[in-house]
Design a protein around this motif. Structure first.
Motif, PDB file in Angstrom:
ATOM      1  N   ALA A  90      25.085  27.292   9.042  1.00 16.86           N
ATOM      2  CA  ALA A  90      25.161  26.992   7.616  1.00 16.86           C
ATOM      3  C   ALA A  90      23.792  27.066   6.978  1.00 16.86           C
ATOM      4  O   ALA A  90      23.613  27.637   5.902  1.00 16.86           O
ATOM      5  N   ALA A  91      22.795  26.477   7.649  1.00 14.14           N
ATOM      6  CA  ALA A  91      21.438  26.509   7.105  1.00 14.14           C
ATOM      7  C   ALA A  91      20.945  27.935   6.981  1.00 14.14           C
ATOM      8  O   ALA A  91      20.316  28.315   5.995  1.00 14.14           O
ATOM      9  N   ALA A  92      21.234  28.762   7.992  1.00 12.20           N
ATOM     10  CA  ALA A  92      20.771  30.147   7.966  1.00 12.20           C
ATOM     11  C   ALA A  92      21.455  30.949   6.872  1.00 12.20           C
ATOM     12  O   ALA A  92      20.821  31.711   6.148  1.00 12.20           O
ATOM     13  N   SER A  93      22.779  30.777   6.740  1.00 10.69           N
ATOM     14  CA  SER A  93      23.531  31.597   5.782  1.00 10.69           C
ATOM     15  C   SER A  93      23.275  31.190   4.348  1.00 10.69           C
ATOM     16  O   SER A  93      23.163  32.044   3.462  1.00 10.69           O
ATOM     17  N   LEU A  94      23.172  29.888   4.083  1.00 14.30           N
ATOM     18  CA  LEU A  94      22.948  29.438   2.717  1.00 14.30           C
ATOM     19  C   LEU A  94      21.477  29.466   2.349  1.00 14.30           C
ATOM     20  O   LEU A  94      21.099  29.915   1.277  1.00 14.30           O
ATOM     21  N   ALA A  95      20.616  28.970   3.242  1.00 12.01           N
ATOM     22  CA  ALA A  95      19.198  28.881   2.915  1.00 12.01           C
ATOM     23  C   ALA A  95      18.560  30.244   2.783  1.00 12.01           C
ATOM     24  O   ALA A  95      17.653  30.446   1.980  1.00 12.01           O
ATOM     25  N   ALA A  96      19.022  31.207   3.561  1.00 10.74           N
ATOM     26  CA  ALA A  96      18.407  32.524   3.535  1.00 10.74           C
ATOM     27  C   ALA A  96      19.108  33.482   2.597  1.00 10.74           C
ATOM     28  O   ALA A  96      18.867  34.681   2.619  1.00 10.74           O
ATOM     29  N   ALA A  97      19.983  32.967   1.745  1.00 11.96           N
ATOM     30  CA  ALA A  97      20.738  33.822   0.830  1.00 11.96           C
ATOM     31  C   ALA A  97      19.812  34.481  -0.182  1.00 11.96           C
ATOM     32  O   ALA A  97      18.717  34.019  -0.449  1.00 11.96           O
ATOM     33  N   GLU A  98      20.276  35.577  -0.742  1.00 11.33           N
ATOM     34  CA  GLU A  98      19.494  36.291  -1.741  1.00 11.33           C
ATOM     35  C   GLU A  98      19.467  35.489  -3.038  1.00 11.33           C
ATOM     36  O   GLU A  98      20.164  34.500  -3.204  1.00 11.33           O
ATOM     37  N   GLU A  99      18.634  35.935  -3.975  1.00  9.57           N
ATOM     38  CA  GLU A  99      18.563  35.296  -5.273  1.00  9.57           C
ATOM     39  C   GLU A  99      19.940  35.286  -5.935  1.00  9.57           C
ATOM     40  O   GLU A  99      20.750  36.186  -5.712  1.00  9.57           O
ATOM     41  N   PRO A 100      20.230  34.264  -6.769  1.00 13.54           N
ATOM     42  CA  PRO A 100      21.533  34.198  -7.423  1.00 13.54           C
ATOM     43  C   PRO A 100      21.809  35.458  -8.231  1.00 13.54           C
ATOM     44  O   PRO A 100      20.935  36.002  -8.892  1.00 13.54           O
ATOM     45  N   THR A 101      23.046  35.913  -8.170  1.00 13.91           N
ATOM     46  CA  THR A 101      23.465  37.056  -8.966  1.00 13.91           C
ATOM     47  C   THR A 101      24.332  36.584 -10.109  1.00 13.91           C
ATOM     48  O   THR A 101      24.852  35.465 -10.100  1.00 13.91           O
ATOM     49  N   ALA A 102      24.499  37.450 -11.102  1.00 12.77           N
ATOM     50  CA  ALA A 102      25.263  37.049 -12.282  1.00 12.77           C
ATOM     51  C   ALA A 102      26.721  36.790 -11.929  1.00 12.77           C
ATOM     52  O   ALA A 102      27.326  35.853 -12.421  1.00 12.77           O
ATOM     53  N   LYS A 103      27.290  37.613 -11.042  1.00 14.72           N
ATOM     54  CA  LYS A 103      28.691  37.466 -10.680  1.00 14.72           C
ATOM     55  C   LYS A 103      28.842  37.584  -9.167  1.00 14.72           C
ATOM     56  O   LYS A 103      29.071  38.669  -8.631  1.00 14.72           O
ATOM     57  N   PRO A 104      28.697  36.441  -8.433  1.00 13.87           N
ATOM     58  CA  PRO A 104      28.850  36.491  -6.982  1.00 13.87           C
ATOM     59  C   PRO A 104      30.291  36.806  -6.612  1.00 13.87           C
ATOM     60  O   PRO A 104      31.205  36.661  -7.436  1.00 13.87           O
ATOM     61  N   PRO A 105      30.533  37.268  -5.369  1.00 16.28           N
ATOM     62  CA  PRO A 105      31.902  37.607  -4.953  1.00 16.28           C
ATOM     63  C   PRO A 105      32.849  36.442  -5.208  1.00 16.28           C
ATOM     64  O   PRO A 105      32.599  35.319  -4.818  1.00 16.28           O
ATOM     65  N   ALA A 106      33.940  36.717  -5.882  1.00 12.89           N
ATOM     66  CA  ALA A 106      34.883  35.654  -6.221  1.00 12.89           C
ATOM     67  C   ALA A 106      36.246  36.267  -6.470  1.00 12.89           C
ATOM     68  O   ALA A 106      36.380  37.455  -6.745  1.00 12.89           O
TER      69      ALA A 106
ATOM     70  N   VAL B  17      30.343  25.801  -1.643  1.00 13.31           N
ATOM     71  CA  VAL B  17      30.768  24.779  -0.686  1.00 13.31           C
ATOM     72  C   VAL B  17      31.330  25.465   0.549  1.00 13.31           C
ATOM     73  O   VAL B  17      32.174  26.366   0.440  1.00 13.31           O
ATOM     74  N   LEU B  18      30.889  25.050   1.736  1.00  7.61           N
ATOM     75  CA  LEU B  18      31.441  25.535   2.994  1.00  7.61           C
ATOM     76  C   LEU B  18      32.268  24.422   3.619  1.00  7.61           C
ATOM     77  O   LEU B  18      31.776  23.308   3.829  1.00  7.61           O
ATOM     78  N   LEU B  19      33.545  24.722   3.892  1.00  6.97           N
ATOM     79  CA  LEU B  19      34.454  23.767   4.512  1.00  6.97           C
ATOM     80  C   LEU B  19      34.714  24.167   5.960  1.00  6.97           C
ATOM     81  O   LEU B  19      34.940  25.347   6.250  1.00  6.97           O
ATOM     82  N   ASP B  20      34.703  23.194   6.839  1.00  7.85           N
ATOM     83  CA  ASP B  20      35.000  23.448   8.243  1.00  7.85           C
ATOM     84  C   ASP B  20      36.455  23.903   8.394  1.00  7.85           C
ATOM     85  O   ASP B  20      37.361  23.366   7.750  1.00  7.85           O
ATOM     86  N   LYS B  21      36.687  24.893   9.246  1.00 12.57           N
ATOM     87  CA  LYS B  21      38.009  25.493   9.385  1.00 12.57           C
ATOM     88  C   LYS B  21      39.038  24.497   9.909  1.00 12.57           C
ATOM     89  O   LYS B  21      40.193  24.494   9.478  1.00 12.57           O
ATOM     90  N   GLU B  22      38.624  23.633  10.845  1.00 13.55           N
ATOM     91  CA  GLU B  22      39.577  22.705  11.449  1.00 13.55           C
ATOM     92  C   GLU B  22      39.682  21.396  10.681  1.00 13.55           C
ATOM     93  O   GLU B  22      40.777  20.927  10.369  1.00 13.55           O
ATOM     94  N   SER B  23      38.543  20.792  10.361  1.00 11.95           N
ATOM     95  CA  SER B  23      38.575  19.467   9.723  1.00 11.95           C
ATOM     96  C   SER B  23      38.746  19.540   8.213  1.00 11.95           C
ATOM     97  O   SER B  23      39.154  18.557   7.591  1.00 11.95           O
ATOM     98  N   LEU B  24      38.419  20.699   7.602  1.00  5.41           N
ATOM     99  CA  LEU B  24      38.453  20.886   6.153  1.00  5.41           C
ATOM    100  C   LEU B  24      37.497  19.943   5.424  1.00  5.41           C
ATOM    101  O   LEU B  24      37.676  19.662   4.247  1.00  5.41           O
ATOM    102  N   GLN B  25      36.474  19.483   6.118  1.00  7.99           N
ATOM    103  CA  GLN B  25      35.459  18.669   5.477  1.00  7.99           C
ATOM    104  C   GLN B  25      34.240  19.521   5.146  1.00  7.99           C
ATOM    105  O   GLN B  25      33.967  20.533   5.791  1.00  7.99           O
TER     106      GLN B  25
END
Length: 312
Positions: free
Chosen positions: A16-32, A226-234
């Motif tokens: 989680a730290a690697a994927s979120l912390a190392a993300a690119e600069e915010p874009t106007a319309k992220p994948p959604a 927000v990243l939710l755990d697949k099993e616990s959904l927390q």
């Protein structure tokens, strides 16, 4: 169940730290995808998230925090804990992350400039339901500001209450405001406050994107991932893009406790600490014969500026 929850978190935290912390600069319309209002599947996921979120009279969340300032090219790292006791008591504590000597930030700016790694500024805030207390542990001092119970309507009330019953002040009466979408998750309120989208596919769980609907929230956040755990959904990680695009705050959950016996007495002990600044209505109520004093405007403004500009 709790053992599986802890093991799952340990496996996901570094990713989680690697994927979120190392993300690119915010874009106007992220994948959604479709907004929650038109997606029954996403509404159902929010409801399941609420049901799986930490429940109980008191919850303690331990986390790591990474704050990226895109103006001054700095990365701050820290550890913290959030305690929430229903309905409006709690504690938020931040400390510099230990054992960072010699490490360098892996974050790079758009021009290839490496971010400067710094310790996060320590902070300790305490909510007792009637006031908010900022505690300075090194100086052995604290400052306290009462939470208004009603909207000030007369000049006399303005002298002993905060002068503007605005959105920020109403939200600040609860500690989870400074760490959103982790504790006290309510699906109905989530749909009122945010437009919801699905983010990038995540093999370890679900990636949700929240964009504020109200003007008050837009003053604080541009977007929250927000990243939710697949099993616990927390929730196991969040990334806040602050308004203006000048900063990001990434938080990675390390542990969650809901057993009061394990949490223990979390309220700070202020014996030996000195109250500084104007204590506001509390002192006047305890000492009614003393001459009333004006509210500590400097402290109030400093407090709101800190929250409105946190990590920016």
């Amino acid at each position: 169940m709790r053992l599986r929850w802890i093991v799952s978190y340990c496996a996901l935290c570094s990713m989680a730290a690697a994927s979120l912390a190392a993300a690119e600069e915010p874009t106007a319309k992220p994948p959604a995808e479709e907004p929650a209002a038109t997606s029954p599947e996403l509404i159902e996921l929010l409801q399941k998230w609420e049901a799986a979120s930490p429940q109980g009279e008191v919850v303690e969340i331990q986390f790591e925090r990474y704050v990226y300032d895109h103006t001054f090219f700095t990365e701050e790292r820290g550890i913290g804990r959030l305690v929430v006791q229903q309905p409006n008591q709690g504690l938020l504590e931040l400390k510099p992350m230990p054992n960072q000597s010699g490490e360098k930030s892996k974050r790079m700016g758009p021009n290839g400039r490496q971010y400067d790694l710094q310790p996060i500024s320590p902070m300790l805030w305490y909510w007792d339901g009637k006031s908010i207390t900022q505690i300075y542990t090194q100086e052995k001092t604290y400052r306290r500001i009462p939470i208004p119970e009603t909207i000030p309507t007369t000049p006399a009330e303005l002298l002993t209450s905060f002068a503007s019953w605005t959105f920020p002040w109403q939200k600040l009466s609860k500690p989870q405001f400074l760490f959103p979408l982790v504790a006290d998750v309510k699906s109905e309120q989530l749909l009122i406050d945010y437009d919801w989208f699905r983010g990038k596919k995540n093999p370890n769980g679900f990636h949700l994107v929240a964009r504020p609907k109200t003007e008050g929230l837009r003053q604080e956040f541009k977007q929250i991932d927000v990243l939710l755990d697949k099993e616990s959904l927390q929730t196991y990680a969040t990334r806040i893009e602050h308004t203006g695009g000048r900063a990001q705050t990434v938080s990675v959950i390390k542990d969650v406790k809901t057993d009061p016996a394990q949490i223990g007495d979390w309220r700070p002990k202020l014996n030996g600490y000195k109250l500084v600044g104007n204590p506001g209505t509390n002192q006047q109520q305890q000492n009614p014969k003393k001459k009333p004093v004006a509210f500590d405007w400097g402290w109030a403004v400093e407090f709101l500026m800190f929250v409105l500009g946190i990590a920016q």
